[in-house]
Design an enzyme around this catalytic site. Structure first.
Site, PDB file in Angstrom:
ATOM      1  CB  CYS A   1      -1.765  -3.142  -4.825  1.00  0.00           C
ATOM      2  SG  CYS A   1      -3.256  -2.238  -4.363  1.00  0.00           S
ATOM      3  N   GLY A   2       1.383  -3.497  -5.072  1.00  0.00           N
ATOM      4  CA  GLY A   2       2.516  -4.328  -5.438  1.00  0.00           C
ATOM      5  C   GLY A   2       3.398  -4.628  -4.244  1.00  0.00           C
TER       6      GLY A   2
ATOM      7  CB  SER B   1      -2.533  -2.485 -11.486  1.00  0.00           C
ATOM      8  OG  SER B   1      -3.568  -1.875 -10.739  1.00  0.00           O
ATOM      9  CB  CYS B   2      -1.560   0.766  -7.419  1.00  0.00           C
ATOM     10  SG  CYS B   2      -2.037  -0.087  -5.905  1.00  0.00           S
ATOM     11  N   GLY B   3       1.500   0.730  -7.101  1.00  0.00           N
ATOM     12  CA  GLY B   3       2.729   0.539  -6.344  1.00  0.00           C
ATOM     13  C   GLY B   3       2.490   0.024  -4.945  1.00  0.00           C
TER      14      GLY B   3
END
Length: 294
Positions: free
Chosen positions: A130-131, A126-128
């Site tokens: 992690c993306g 969901s976070c940048g």
């Protein structure tokens, strides 16, 4: 093995009239996937095509890519008393076979990727940061680049016909109304295979796993159509199977679009009737000479 559907008694209310009747529901049971005897993952699925599901899951994890890398898949004993392995007939500890545990054995010498970290990244994307890590993980573990030379070319009118063809082939959905579906089509729009499951990701794994077992990977001249939305996970599964086109009847996620743009995947969303949105890979859409509006 578990049943695809089950019957339950329901209270039915229609225009103030009350009655009881049996209703057909789609079955949902856990499936534990083991890799060379070690627990790897648990998914909630509709029973059926479990071996294909497990094989397809391991394709999406970067473990398998060719049929000769798969030694065998067997059911393991479950939690009740006394039983045998369905595939081998050998006595196993732990009780009778519930057909909810499968063990995938890979060919001797096959190098195992480090897949645990990658799956954790996928589930927390969901976070940048992690993306970005998720995109990098797919890029580094994919067996094939999306290489359809010459590129698959699809007319919008052909794409518009595919949801009806998918729906017409959904046999269990007709009885339950509770299943997702995934289907593979040729670039000419012919149905190659279809799978139904309570989870879209499971339906896709069943398709890809069957293709692995048949020696058909990569699926470089096919279109994958899924009911519902196109998540990052589904885009990842398409890329890992070498599929050049993913279409969905609903919306894609932002990370699915990012992955499609980075890998060359054509991603189509909101495929409903003659309308659709092309989020990436528009070079595979054969538009007429009429000017497009910005």
């Amino acid at each position: 093995m578990g049943r695809v559907t089950e019957r339950r008694k329901v209270l039915r209310i229609r225009d103030g009239a009350v009655s009881t009747r049996p209703d057909t529901l789609v079955a949902e049971e856990p499936l534990e996937i083991r890799l060379n005897g070690k627990p790897l993952a648990i998914t909630m699925r509709t029973p059926g095509d479990d071996f294909a599901l497990a094989a397809g899951f391991l394709v999406s994890e970067g473990v398998l890519g060719r049929a000769d890398e798969l030694q065998n898949i067997v059911y393991c004993a479950g939690a009740t008393d006394g039983g045998t392995s369905r595939a081998s007939g050998a006595e196993r500890g732990g009780g009778a076979n519930t057909y909810n545990i499968v063990d995938v054995r890979t060919a001797p010498g096959l190098v195992m990727p480090d897949i645990t970290l990658e799956r954790n990244v996928y589930t927390t994307s969901s976070c940048g940061l992690c993306g970005k890590a998720s995109l990098d993980a797919v890029r580094t573990t994919a067996r094939w680049t999306i290489n359809d030379t010459p590129p698959v070319r699809l007319e919008p009118e052909l794409l518009a016909c595919l949801p009806d063809r998918l729906r017409a082939a959904q046999q269990v959905f007709d009885r339950t109304g509770g299943l997702h579906a995934a289907a593979l089509f040729t670039e000419e729009g012919e149905l190659v295979d279809i799978k139904e499951d309570v989870g879209r990701h499971n339906a896709v794994d069943k398709l890809v796993g069957r293709a692995l077992q048949n020696g058909s990977l990569p699926l470089s001249r096919t279109v994958l159509l899924v009911s519902g939305r196109a998540s990052f996970e589904l885009a990842q599964k398409a890329v890992m199977a070498g599929i050049p086109v993913l279409a969905a009847v609903s919306a894609p996620s932002s990370l699915a679009v990012d992955l499609a743009a980075e890998t060359g995947l054509t991603l189509v969303g909101f495929l409903r009737g003659a309308s659709m949105n092309v989020y990436a890979g528009e070079h595979r859409i054969a538009l007429r000479a009429a000017a497009t509006q910005g």
